[in-house]
Design a protein around this motif. Sequence first.
Motif, mmCIF file in Angstrom:
data_model
loop_
_atom_site.group_PDB
_atom_site.id
_atom_site.type_symbol
_atom_site.label_atom_id
_atom_site.label_comp_id
_atom_site.label_asym_id
_atom_site.label_seq_id
_atom_site.Cartn_x
_atom_site.Cartn_y
_atom_site.Cartn_z
ATOM 1 N N VAL A 22 29.985 15.054 74.430
ATOM 2 C CA VAL A 22 31.392 15.689 74.107
ATOM 3 C C VAL A 22 30.123 16.938 73.077
ATOM 4 C CG1 VAL A 22 32.344 16.276 71.368
ATOM 5 C CG2 VAL A 22 32.327 13.916 72.593
ATOM 6 N N PRO A 23 31.446 18.229 73.417
ATOM 7 C CA PRO A 23 30.907 19.743 73.082
ATOM 8 C C PRO A 23 30.538 19.987 72.256
ATOM 9 C CG PRO A 23 31.515 19.641 74.833
ATOM 10 C CD PRO A 23 32.038 17.932 74.372
ATOM 11 N N PRO A 24 29.493 20.453 71.801
ATOM 12 C CA PRO A 24 28.780 21.412 70.652
ATOM 13 C C PRO A 24 30.205 22.221 70.282
ATOM 14 C CG PRO A 24 27.052 22.304 72.039
ATOM 15 C CD PRO A 24 28.083 20.966 72.773
ATOM 16 N N VAL A 25 29.922 22.397 68.615
ATOM 17 C CA VAL A 25 30.812 23.730 68.009
ATOM 18 C C VAL A 25 30.246 24.268 66.882
ATOM 19 C CG1 VAL A 25 33.173 23.576 66.481
ATOM 20 C CG2 VAL A 25 32.857 21.120 68.298
ATOM 21 N N PRO A 26 30.323 25.904 67.985
ATOM 22 C CA PRO A 26 29.000 26.250 67.188
ATOM 23 C C PRO A 26 30.049 26.973 66.068
ATOM 24 C CG PRO A 26 30.487 26.876 69.652
ATOM 25 C CD PRO A 26 30.645 26.059 69.277
ATOM 26 N N LEU A 27 29.345 27.525 64.843
ATOM 27 C CA LEU A 27 30.226 28.017 63.734
ATOM 28 C C LEU A 27 29.767 29.462 63.381
ATOM 29 C CD1 LEU A 27 29.788 24.770 61.174
ATOM 30 C CD2 LEU A 27 31.250 25.482 62.027
ATOM 31 N N GLY A 28 28.869 29.933 64.153
ATOM 32 C CA GLY A 28 28.416 31.246 63.887
ATOM 33 C C GLY A 28 28.224 31.795 62.677
ATOM 34 N N PHE A 29 28.099 31.253 61.902
ATOM 35 C CA PHE A 29 27.488 31.437 60.592
ATOM 36 C C PHE A 29 25.874 31.248 60.545
ATOM 37 C CE2 PHE A 29 30.781 28.854 59.088
ATOM 38 C CZ PHE A 29 29.655 27.760 58.316
ATOM 39 N N ILE A 30 25.868 30.299 60.727
ATOM 40 C CA ILE A 30 24.447 28.878 60.877
ATOM 41 C C ILE A 30 23.963 28.646 62.486
ATOM 42 C CG2 ILE A 30 25.795 27.245 59.958
ATOM 43 C CD1 ILE A 30 23.151 26.636 58.655
ATOM 44 N N PRO A 31 22.878 29.000 62.921
ATOM 45 C CA PRO A 31 22.609 28.465 64.194
ATOM 46 C C PRO A 31 22.637 27.193 64.645
ATOM 47 C CG PRO A 31 20.803 29.103 63.552
ATOM 48 C CD PRO A 31 21.867 29.463 62.144
ATOM 49 N N VAL A 32 23.342 26.702 64.109
ATOM 50 C CA VAL A 32 23.486 24.649 64.199
ATOM 51 C C VAL A 32 25.147 24.668 64.366
ATOM 52 C CG1 VAL A 32 22.992 22.581 63.404
ATOM 53 C CG2 VAL A 32 21.342 24.513 62.749
ATOM 54 N N PRO A 33 25.131 23.812 65.710
ATOM 55 C CA PRO A 33 26.047 23.113 66.102
ATOM 56 C C PRO A 33 26.840 22.574 65.677
ATOM 57 C CG PRO A 33 24.960 23.234 67.686
ATOM 58 C CD PRO A 33 24.234 23.543 67.118
ATOM 59 N N ILE A 34 27.854 21.552 65.364
ATOM 60 C CA ILE A 34 28.337 20.168 65.139
ATOM 61 C C ILE A 34 28.197 19.289 65.972
ATOM 62 C CG2 ILE A 34 30.153 18.521 64.242
ATOM 63 C CD1 ILE A 34 30.921 21.107 62.451
ATOM 64 N N THR A 35 27.714 18.690 66.164
ATOM 65 C CA THR A 35 27.529 17.535 66.522
ATOM 66 C C THR A 35 27.946 15.945 66.236
ATOM 67 O OG1 THR A 35 25.237 16.994 67.359
ATOM 68 C CG2 THR A 35 26.019 19.030 68.361
ATOM 69 N N LEU A 36 27.964 15.026 67.885
ATOM 70 C CA LEU A 36 28.801 13.992 67.015
ATOM 71 C C LEU A 36 26.834 13.139 67.334
ATOM 72 C CD1 LEU A 36 31.424 12.888 69.337
ATOM 73 C CD2 LEU A 36 31.242 12.446 66.621
ATOM 74 N N GLN A 37 26.354 13.428 68.378
ATOM 75 C CA GLN A 37 24.476 12.962 67.805
ATOM 76 C C GLN A 37 24.340 12.552 66.680
ATOM 77 O OE1 GLN A 37 22.966 15.724 70.756
ATOM 78 N NE2 GLN A 37 22.866 14.252 72.014
ATOM 79 N N SER A 38 24.238 13.273 65.381
ATOM 80 C CA SER A 38 24.106 12.494 64.192
ATOM 81 C C SER A 38 24.582 11.773 63.437
ATOM 82 C CB SER A 38 24.326 14.421 63.517
ATOM 83 O OG SER A 38 25.626 14.475 63.408
ATOM 84 N N MET A 39 26.184 11.469 64.065
ATOM 85 C CA MET A 39 26.436 10.831 63.769
ATOM 86 C C MET A 39 25.670 9.049 64.859
ATOM 87 S SD MET A 39 30.435 8.443 64.196
ATOM 88 C CE MET A 39 30.049 9.091 65.931
ATOM 89 N N GLY A 40 25.246 8.798 65.811
ATOM 90 C CA GLY A 40 24.472 8.236 66.143
ATOM 91 C C GLY A 40 23.184 7.769 64.953
ATOM 92 N N VAL A 41 22.603 8.565 64.477
ATOM 93 C CA VAL A 41 21.925 8.643 63.360
ATOM 94 C C VAL A 41 22.706 7.569 62.277
ATOM 95 C CG1 VAL A 41 20.243 9.233 61.547
ATOM 96 C CG2 VAL A 41 20.564 10.422 63.599
ATOM 97 N N MET A 42 23.500 7.820 61.816
ATOM 98 C CA MET A 42 23.636 6.631 60.824
ATOM 99 C C MET A 42 24.720 5.388 62.201
ATOM 100 S SD MET A 42 27.370 9.063 59.242
ATOM 101 C CE MET A 42 26.253 10.974 58.359
ATOM 102 N N LEU A 43 25.096 5.319 62.944
ATOM 103 C CA LEU A 43 25.777 4.126 63.651
ATOM 104 C C LEU A 43 23.739 3.221 63.546
ATOM 105 C CD1 LEU A 43 27.952 5.754 66.625
ATOM 106 C CD2 LEU A 43 28.437 3.966 64.190
ATOM 107 N N ALA A 44 22.872 3.598 64.866
ATOM 108 C CA ALA A 44 21.440 3.507 64.907
ATOM 109 C C ALA A 44 21.588 2.452 63.668
ATOM 110 C CB ALA A 44 20.229 4.588 65.490
#
Length: 187
Positions: A22-44
């Motif tokens: 799933v492509p990252p969603v850049p926010l523009g005001f912070i160099p960190v995009p929204i990704t689903l891979q961070s949900m993998g932390v919770m799932l794992a």
Amino acid sequence: MTTRDLAFAALFTGIIIVLGLVPPVPLGFIPVPITLQSMGVMLAGCIIGAKRGALAYLIFVLLVAVGMPVLSGGRGGLAVLFGPTGGYVLGWIAAALVTGFCAERLVREEQGEWRQLAGFFAASVAGGIVVLYLIGMPWVSLVAGTPFSAVAMGSLAFIPGDLLKAAIAALAARAVLAGYPLLRQRA
């Protein structure tokens, strides 16, 4: 660790990679995009536990380090790990460990469904949000040269989405616990 533990960790490494499609969603005001891979932390952490979840992310981070394009958006390599998002990527290991540790202590098979959901949600928030932010935000501030207060304010935009990810992870973990309880089979 048994062969079964390694197989679960490898399986979840694959799931984390798939979440990166799933492509990252850049926010523009912070160099960190929204990704689903961070949900993998919770799932794992919630589904396979602390040790196996952390191992899954350790394997994943090693794949990133050797240049495999497994991060959301097809990124990989040491440059990513030492860039502004590197703190979050490296922090995924500790976040999965804490999520799993909390889930292992908060959720029991004999509990009611709502109590299990609440336990999984609390574990996801503790590890997948609090721990991850505590590692990632100072890293962004240091690498990007942005004041920590600005990074903290910019990170507020991630909280609603991360709470939604925690809810989804709690629902998924509860479903797996009901159908095939992996969490109680601790590594």
